[in-house]
Design a protein around this motif. Structure first.
Motif, mmCIF file in Angstrom:
data_model
loop_
_atom_site.group_PDB
_atom_site.id
_atom_site.type_symbol
_atom_site.label_atom_id
_atom_site.label_comp_id
_atom_site.label_asym_id
_atom_site.label_seq_id
_atom_site.Cartn_x
_atom_site.Cartn_y
_atom_site.Cartn_z
ATOM 1 N N THR A 39 0.827 -1.207 0.000
ATOM 2 C CA THR A 39 0.000 0.000 0.000
ATOM 3 C C THR A 39 0.859 1.254 0.000
ATOM 4 N N SER A 40 1.921 1.263 0.791
ATOM 5 C CA SER A 40 2.798 2.437 0.872
ATOM 6 C C SER A 40 3.480 2.713 -0.467
ATOM 7 N N ILE A 41 4.054 1.670 -1.063
ATOM 8 C CA ILE A 41 4.745 1.843 -2.349
ATOM 9 C C ILE A 41 3.759 2.237 -3.435
ATOM 10 N N SER A 42 2.606 1.577 -3.491
ATOM 11 C CA SER A 42 1.611 1.861 -4.524
ATOM 12 C C SER A 42 1.086 3.287 -4.406
ATOM 13 N N LEU A 43 0.798 3.729 -3.184
ATOM 14 C CA LEU A 43 0.288 5.085 -2.990
ATOM 15 C C LEU A 43 1.334 6.118 -3.386
ATOM 16 N N PHE A 44 2.591 5.874 -3.025
ATOM 17 C CA PHE A 44 3.664 6.809 -3.374
ATOM 18 C C PHE A 44 3.850 6.867 -4.888
ATOM 19 N N MET A 45 3.950 5.707 -5.537
ATOM 20 C CA MET A 45 4.164 5.668 -6.981
ATOM 21 C C MET A 45 2.989 6.270 -7.745
ATOM 22 N N THR A 46 1.780 5.974 -7.289
ATOM 23 C CA THR A 46 0.595 6.534 -7.946
ATOM 24 C C THR A 46 0.562 8.046 -7.827
ATOM 25 N N THR A 47 0.942 8.566 -6.673
ATOM 26 C CA THR A 47 0.913 10.016 -6.447
ATOM 27 C C THR A 47 1.926 10.742 -7.324
ATOM 28 N N ILE A 48 3.171 10.252 -7.339
ATOM 29 C CA ILE A 48 4.191 10.970 -8.103
ATOM 30 C C ILE A 48 4.006 10.805 -9.611
ATOM 31 N N CYS A 49 3.234 9.802 -10.030
ATOM 32 C CA CYS A 49 2.913 9.653 -11.454
ATOM 33 C C CYS A 49 1.686 10.483 -11.840
ATOM 34 N N ALA A 50 0.705 10.546 -10.956
ATOM 35 C CA ALA A 50 -0.542 11.257 -11.271
ATOM 36 C C ALA A 50 -0.347 12.769 -11.283
ATOM 37 N N TYR A 51 0.518 13.278 -10.418
ATOM 38 C CA TYR A 51 0.658 14.741 -10.321
ATOM 39 C C TYR A 51 1.158 15.378 -11.618
ATOM 40 N N PRO A 52 2.267 14.930 -12.206
ATOM 41 C CA PRO A 52 2.687 15.553 -13.473
ATOM 42 C C PRO A 52 1.693 15.326 -14.606
ATOM 43 N N LEU A 53 1.017 14.176 -14.622
ATOM 44 C CA LEU A 53 0.038 13.916 -15.680
ATOM 45 C C LEU A 53 -1.194 14.800 -15.555
ATOM 46 N N SER A 54 -1.400 15.392 -14.394
ATOM 47 C CA SER A 54 -2.550 16.280 -14.207
ATOM 48 C C SER A 54 -2.301 17.676 -14.758
ATOM 49 N N LYS A 55 -1.061 17.962 -15.184
ATOM 50 C CA LYS A 55 -0.713 19.274 -15.715
ATOM 51 C C LYS A 55 -0.860 19.296 -17.235
ATOM 52 N N LYS A 56 -1.712 20.175 -17.725
ATOM 53 C CA LYS A 56 -2.026 20.210 -19.152
ATOM 54 C C LYS A 56 -0.856 20.689 -19.999
#
Length: 293
Positions: free
Chosen positions: A86-103
């Motif tokens: 859970t810790s690794i998945s949450l961290f990896m998902t967060t750092i991947c989702a943040y840049p992809l949220s920038k248009k």
């Protein structure tokens, strides 16, 4: 919004109440039945007398479970897998989702299309196994954590939530001298507690119930999580070892059905304990992540 309590509205409320009651009964009856069977004696179970309350109350099944060394080791393995995964998945998902949220990110649409492609098509079990084996992860905890640390659905859900955060907040933080990583951890993540709680709950349930990947990638029985042991017990593969040592006087109070039910109930306890505390953020995070964009 206020509704007039017309006849149609009352009929709708009665109909809605009946439907929800049926759903609640359909969900609650199996749970109550398993609980009752786990506390019932063998004669009542074999006679089909147990419904939603125990007959011939006994806790021998639970005592037998906690005397079984594999169960306690399985709980330890499941706890490690769940916390680490859970810790690794949450961290990896967060750092991947943040840049992809920038248009303004170049190639953003291409990355999103690739991620969406993996939601519908995958390499399959055998190619995945060969990749995991080729990098030496077989029979290690990393084999059930790293290959599945990013789930496309959760990634898109978090990305959509990040897009709903006002850009003015991040611009003000940049004026104050914060870099993108500082903005993520000091501004964005504190504002994203609902979606974080929702995804954390999803991941915890996934890793806690993840027996199939353990069966494929973990050869040593000492590394099996509790759900893998439960699967073997329910299938009858490990029931004999749990029943060993039962005296003749215990036959009337302990049966395979009560053992299976007790094991299932015990493995459900961690999720039942955690879910009420995360329910508020869980529902809010799913709704916000679904509508913002």
């Amino acid at each position: 919004m206020l509704y007039r309590k017309t006849r149609g509205f009352r009929l709708f409320m009665v109909f809605n109440f009946c439907i929800l009651t049926l759903v609640m009964l359909a969900i609650g009856f199996p749970f109550l039945h398993l609980l009752a069977v786990s506390f019932s004696e063998s004669a009542a179970i074999l006679g089909g007398k147990v419904t939603v309350y125990p007959i011939g109350f006994t806790i021998d099944a639970y005592l037998r479970i906690f005397d079984h060394p594999s169960i306690m080791q399985g709980f330890k393995n499941s706890l490690i897998q769940t916390v680490l995964g859970t810790s690794i998945s949450l961290f990896m998902t967060t750092i991947c989702a943040y840049p992809l949220s920038k248009k303004f990110l170049k190639g953003r649409k291409a990355f999103i299309l690739i991620i969406m492609f993996t939601m519908f098509f995958s390499g399959g079990l055998i190619p995945t196994y060969l990749v995991v084996k080729s990098i030496g992860l077989i029979d290690t905890i990393w084999a059930v954590v790293l290959p599945f640390c990013i789930t496309p659905y959760y990634l898109l859900l978090m990305m959509t939530f990040f897009q709903g955060i006002p850009e003015s907040l991040e611009e003000a933080a940049m004026v104050d001298g914060l870099n993108p990583l500082q903005i993520l951890f000091k501004i964005v993540i504190p504002l994203s507690k609902p979606v974080m709680a929702a995804i954390t709950m999803f991941l915890m349930v996934y890793y806690w119930n993840n027996w199939f990947n353990s069966m494929i990638y973990l050869n040593s029985s000492k590394m099996h999580p509790v759900m893998m042991i439960v699967r073997n017990i329910v299938a009858g593969a490990d029931l004999a070892s749990m029943g060993s040592g039962i005296g003749q006087n215990d036959i009337n109070t302990l049966s395979s059905a009560s053992l299976k039910s007790a094991v299932i109930m015990v493995t459900m306890i961690p999720v039942l304990i955690v879910f009420p505390f995360a329910q508020k953020h869980f529902a809010k995070g799913v709704m916000l992540g679904a509508v913002k964009g």
